[in-house]
Design an enzyme around this catalytic site. Structure first.
Site, mmCIF file in Angstrom:
data_model
loop_
_atom_site.group_PDB
_atom_site.id
_atom_site.type_symbol
_atom_site.label_atom_id
_atom_site.label_comp_id
_atom_site.label_asym_id
_atom_site.label_seq_id
_atom_site.Cartn_x
_atom_site.Cartn_y
_atom_site.Cartn_z
ATOM 1 N N GLY A 219 59.158 65.304 59.088
ATOM 2 C CA GLY A 219 60.330 65.352 58.211
ATOM 3 C C GLY A 219 60.701 66.783 57.896
ATOM 4 C CB SER A 220 62.239 68.255 54.890
ATOM 5 O OG SER A 220 63.275 67.308 54.878
ATOM 6 C CB THR A 221 56.874 69.558 56.284
ATOM 7 O OG1 THR A 221 56.635 68.590 57.308
ATOM 8 C CG2 THR A 221 56.686 68.901 54.932
ATOM 9 C CG PHE A 222 59.645 70.109 62.478
ATOM 10 C CD1 PHE A 222 58.432 70.312 63.137
ATOM 11 C CD2 PHE A 222 60.827 70.274 63.198
ATOM 12 C CE1 PHE A 222 58.404 70.663 64.478
ATOM 13 C CE2 PHE A 222 60.799 70.628 64.547
ATOM 14 C CZ PHE A 222 59.579 70.820 65.180
#
Lengths: 381, 648
Positions: free
Chosen positions: B326-329
């Site tokens: 998700g957004s941690t990417f």
């Protein structure tokens, strides 16, 4: 034989007979028996009472019997030959009918005092009978078919009875012992050639009878043959005896592991270590030297008997002595061959050493006859 | 003349002739016997002597003591506890049934146990000791010992069995041991003879399995003389074995315990890593289980409880779980774009709440859009459209390359079971695996960590450690073996422009510490422990147009297994990073609400070295935090019941 000849030869009588006993032979017998005591003491783990002591008593009895037989004139025994043979056949039949079953085979007859094994008795009786027969027979008729047939029947009757018990070892001993006496008596070569050929045929017949309805041997006998041919196929089952026995022998090495130090017998890896397989313990504990020494003692006994026989002038004495010697020879050759893996395990004891009464007693009777022939031989002054 | 026998010279000569022949044959036979003796006893003597020794001598193995496992501070994680059992020897027992009946009056044994023992006793030789009861309490054994005169043939024996004093905390990490199975043996080419010992225990999972060779040690041997029946006569000699190696893990048992407790019954995974050396300080997967159950042989009912729940307690989610990051990417996508020069940090992208690609519309999580967004703001507020845009510009292959640089898609060499690779997709991968060409839409999904991208919590922790240090830090789990320090995981500097990395770090700082940041609620007010991070909320389903129209994508309205995963990656302290943390809460909802608070508690616990001080939390949250921390059931690893007298 002229009167003159008779006067220059005489036969010992009375107490003087003691002087004419073949003492060297007696000594040899005692030596072999002592080896037996020693080994029985060892396999019992240093216990005298278990096997060694009864064996000593039996040997003492055997010696006594031997001397009694020895002091009776040999011609008396010649006259008794037919009776002994007939009695032995009757006993074999009796065993067949009423005998106790021991070790899977009908072999014993319980006379109350002693448990008798008539097949053992027969070994000597047969030799006596054959010797007497050839003593009676004109030397020129020996190879005539009818006169060959008669001793053949005399041999085959007890052999068949013993085989039926079934006791393959004794049957072989009877057959071979009888055959040897016939051979010595001068029966023509051709007969033996034919018999040998027939024997080979019979063996193949026996082997091919396996698994059929007319199977000639019991299953356990077939298995013994199998494991003889290849003991490694079943080292923990039927081949166990031979394998363990060879291990015991081989591990003895040159000079053995020492008295009472044989691990194979000590730890019960050896089967029947006090009877048929006692030689393995000797070989394990005293090595090659011990084993060959015992073999030498045995051979010496045979040599003494043979040399005595060759001095005997009458056919009965000669044939009887040689027959007893041959039977004795067969005993230890078959036993040693079987424990060394040269022959199937057929259940023949090591003479004078294996624990057991009948065989020893009968052998001592045989040596008594040998001594009797020796003592009552006509001698020059 | 007394004799009537025929004394005949001719007959005598004939017998003599025949006797020569027979004597010759006999001599041949006698010589043959002698030669056979020579062959057996002289030529082959050595062979047969060896066979005789083999007959006589049995070699019994002495099992070595299995190596211990410690945490980084030296607390015991896996040990060997004494295990009492009662054995009976039939030949000494006399009337076995009567003796066993007397035994049952001292030690509670049920009918079944007695029956099984009787069966076994009758099956074996009378001198073979048979185990009647296993894993007994010391008191029972003492009672038997005191009453020994009344119990002939019965004796207590002591053995060793594996015990995990910290129970569930290290279940996934250290794993457990169990008896060797047929399939275990089949997998090994030349099995250690030890494995043939009945009920010998070997590592089944985790460190116990991967370090089996070192932990097991070398067997000693005992040569004993036996007779043909197998009875032991005496011991000839013995060679002592070599105990297994002791392992020290990098994990801090106190922190690990705190993390497990903090996760509670949530289906979640947390990795805490030292950014300097790569030491894994905590590696927690929740829910967990008691590994001691497996050592004893778990009951079918207990096992079913573990397998029948969707929370998968047996799985080590830190390395086996594969989640869309998700957004941690987004840091990866941003860094790839910055490095490639397709954007500048100040350049803004217009976010109207969605991006249209052909006929498809790619939505931002914020329906109304973020307006003009630059790099820092895009991370801080986690704007999706920004990443659709720059991802499209830089292309998937550059993004994938950057992701791999930061440890995504990499299988780290850790002594854990089934360490997963995750997935970093690129054009080549899609062609090879799917037989399809890569589409722009795939790039858009990948640039926000959705679509094909998968990562393990471990990889996420490594990623944030590498972001924090700019070095290719490699995780390590074993600190030392038998006191020998293992190579550290401090890696080479990454081939990335430090200025760009600094910008990414500043944006991650903003996520937590800026008022508009998505994790502002989970900020740390104590400056020396301040945390930087990134939230992530990864979809496990596609939101259909119909759902979007109906407005049904509130997580709470969905069944648990269709809710979003909540993620958070962090490092701390912001200025001089010491630790990196990743948190994945399966189907936990939003990353900022479900994962970030866990990450903060864990970070504080790790940096402070004890239960986090309330002063580190924002004022308004303190009473709530206090309540939560108070409820945690923590255990001090130093006072764990490691003496192991616990009853089975």
């Amino acid at each position: 034989m002229s009167y003159l000849e008779y006067t220059v030869t005489r036969v010992p009588t009375g107490p003087s007979k003691v002087l004419y006993v073949n003492w060297a032979l007696v000594l040899l017998l005692c030596a072999v028996a002592s080896v037996g005591f020693l080994m029985l003491y060892s396999v019992a783990g240093g216990n005298l009472e278990r096997w060694a002591e009864p064996q000593m008593k039996r040997f003492a009895l055997g010696l006594f019997v031997m001397f009694v037989v020895a002091f009776v004139p040999i011609w008396f025994w010649r006259n008794m030959a037919a009776l002994a043979y007939g009695l032995s056949v009757l006993l074999l039949v009796a065993v067949e009918l009423f005998g106790e079953v021991g070790m899977g085979a009908q072999r014993w007859i319980d006379l109350g005092v002693i448990r008798l094994q008539p097949s053992e008795l027969m070994k000597i009786a047969l030799v006596m009978m054959l010797a007497a027969y050839y003593d009676w027979l004109d030397i020129n008729k020996v190879s005539r078919p009818l006169y060959v047939l008669m001793p053949a029947v005399l041999i085959l009757i007890p052999t068949a009875l013993v085989l039926k018990q079934p006791d393959l070892g004794t049957a072989i001993l009877l057959l071979a012992g009888g055959g040897i006496v016939m051979f010595l008596a001068g029966v023509h070569w051709l007969y033996f050639a034919v018999i040998l050929g027939a024997g080979v045929g019979a063996v193949s017949a026996v082997l091919s009878s396996r698994g059929t309805e007319w199977q000639l041997l019991k299953d356990y006998q077939f298995r013994r043959i199998d494991t003889f041919l290849d003991p490694d196929t079943d080292p923990l089952g039927a081949g166990y005896h031979i394998t363990q026995s060879k291990i015991a022998l081989g591990s003895g090495g040159w000079s053995g592991r020492g008295f009472m130090q044989g691990t194979q017998s000590r730890l019960n890896f050896l089967p029947e270590k006090h009877t048929d397989f006692i030689f393995t313990t000797l070989a394990e504990e005293f090595g090659f030297l011990g084993a060959v020494s015992l073999l030498a003692l045995y051979v010496l006994i045979v040599v003494f008997c043979v040399s005595a026989a060759l001095k005997n002038k009458d056919r009965f004495s000669s044939l009887l002595t040689l027959g007893v010697a041959a039977t004795f020879f067969l005993y230890f050759v078959v036993n040693m061959s079987m424990v060394m893996g040269l022959m199937p395990v057929v259940g023949v004891p090591l003479p004078l050493v294996s624990y057991g009464g009948s065989a020893m007693l009968v052998l001592m009777v045989g040596f008594g006859l040998v001594q009797s022939a020796h003592i009552h031989r006509p001698r020059g002054r | 003349m007394k004799r009537s026998s025929r004394d005949n010279d001719e007959s005598g000569r004939r017998i003599s002739r025949r006797m020569m022949v027979l004597g010759g044959a006999q001599a041949v036979m006698a010589v043959a016997l002698a030669l056979r003796m020579r062959h057996l006893q002289v030529t082959e003597a050595d062979t047969y002597r060896m066979l005789a020794e083999e007959n006589r001598i049995n070699i019994r193995l002495i099992p070595p003591i299995r190596g211990m496992v410690y945490d980084r501070a030296g607390h015991v994680v896996a040990e060997n506890e004494q295990n009492y059992r009662i054995v009976v020897v039939r030949e000494d027992a006399g009337d076995v049934e009567e003796t066993l009946a007397r035994l049952t009056r001292l030690v509670p044994l049920d009918e079944e146990t007695i029956e099984r023992a009787m069966r076994e006793i009758n099956r074996h030789s009378p001198f073979v000791p048979v185990t009647v009861a296993d894993r007994l309490h010391w008191d029972d054994v003492a009672r038997v010992a005191v009453n020994a005169p009344a119990l002939p043939g019965i004796s207590p024996e002591v053995g060793l069995s594996r015990h995990y004093p910290l129970g569930p905390d290290f279940a996934h990490l250290v794993g457990y041991v169990g008896p060797v199975s047929e399939s275990d043996l089949a997998q090994i080419e030349t099995p250690d003879p030890l494995l043939r010992i009945p009920r010998f225990q070997i590592g089944k999972t985790g460190v116990e399995a991967k370090y089996e060779d070192r932990l097991r040690g070398k067997a000693g041997t005992r040569r004993i003389e036996v007779n043909a029946a197998g009875r032991v006569i005496r011991e000839l000699d013995r060679i002592e074995g070599q105990p297994g190696s002791d392992l020290q893990l990098t994990v801090d048992a106190g922190l690990q315990n705190f993390v497990q407790a903090r996760l509670g019954e949530e289906s979640a995974a947390v990795v805490v890593m030292d950014v300097e050396r790569g030491d894994l300080l905590a590696l927690a997967s929740s829910p967990s289980f008691d590994p001691n159950l497996f050592v004893r042989g778990i009951s079918v009912a207990d096992y079913r409880v573990l397998t029948d729940t969707p929370y998968r307690p047996l799985s080590n989610k830190t390395v086996q779980g594969a989640y869309p990051p998700g957004s941690t990417f987004k840091m990866i996508t941003a860094l790839a774009a910055l490095e490639d020069g397709v954007i500048t940090p100040e350049e803004t992208v217009w976010c109207p709440g969605h991006l249209t690609l052909g006929t498809r519309r790619f939505h931002c999580w914020k329906r109304g859009g973020h307006g003009h967004v630059n790099l820092i703001a895009s991370v801080e507020q986690s704007c999706d459209v920004y990443y659709y845009d720059i991802g499209q510009r830089v292309g998937i292959d550059k993004i994938a390359e950057m992701a791999r640089k930061f440890g995504l898609g990499e299988v780290f060499d850790l002594p854990l079971s089934a360490v997963g690779a995750g997935l970093v997709p690129d054009r080549a991968w899609k062609r090879a695996r799917r037989g399809e060409e890569w589409r722009v839409g795939d790039t858009l999904n990948a640039s926000i960590g959705q679509g094909y991208v998968l990562s393990t919590p471990l990889q996420l922790a490594v990623m944030s450690a590498r972001l924090a240090t700019g070095r290719a830090v490699v995780p390590r789990l074993v600190k030392s073996i038998d006191g020998v320090e293992q190579p550290s995981g401090a890696g080479e500097p990454l081939d990335v422009n430090p200025a760009n990395l600094a910008r990414i770090r500043r944006s991650m700082d903003a996520v937590v510490n800026s008022r508009r940041g998505t994790a502002y609620g989970s900020r740390v007010v104590a400056a020396e422990m301040a945390m930087a991070g990134k939230t992530g909320t990864s979809q496990v389903r596609n939101i259909t147009a119909a759902e979007r129209a109906a407005g049904v994508f509130r997580n709470e309205d969905l069944p648990w297994e269709r809710r979003d995963h909540a993620l958070f990656v962090a490092y701390a302290p912001v200025e001089t990073p010491k630790i990196a943390v990743s948190v994945v809460v399966e189907h936990g909802g939003g990353g900022s609400a479900a994962a970030a608070p866990i990450a903060r508690d864990v970070t504080l616990r790790a940096l402070h070295g004890d239960v986090p001080p309330l002063s580190a939390y924002p004022d308004r949250q303190r009473w709530e935090i206090e309540e939560r921390l108070r409820k945690l059931r923590l255990r001090d690893p130093g006072t764990a019941p490691s003496s192991g007298r616990s009853r089975a």
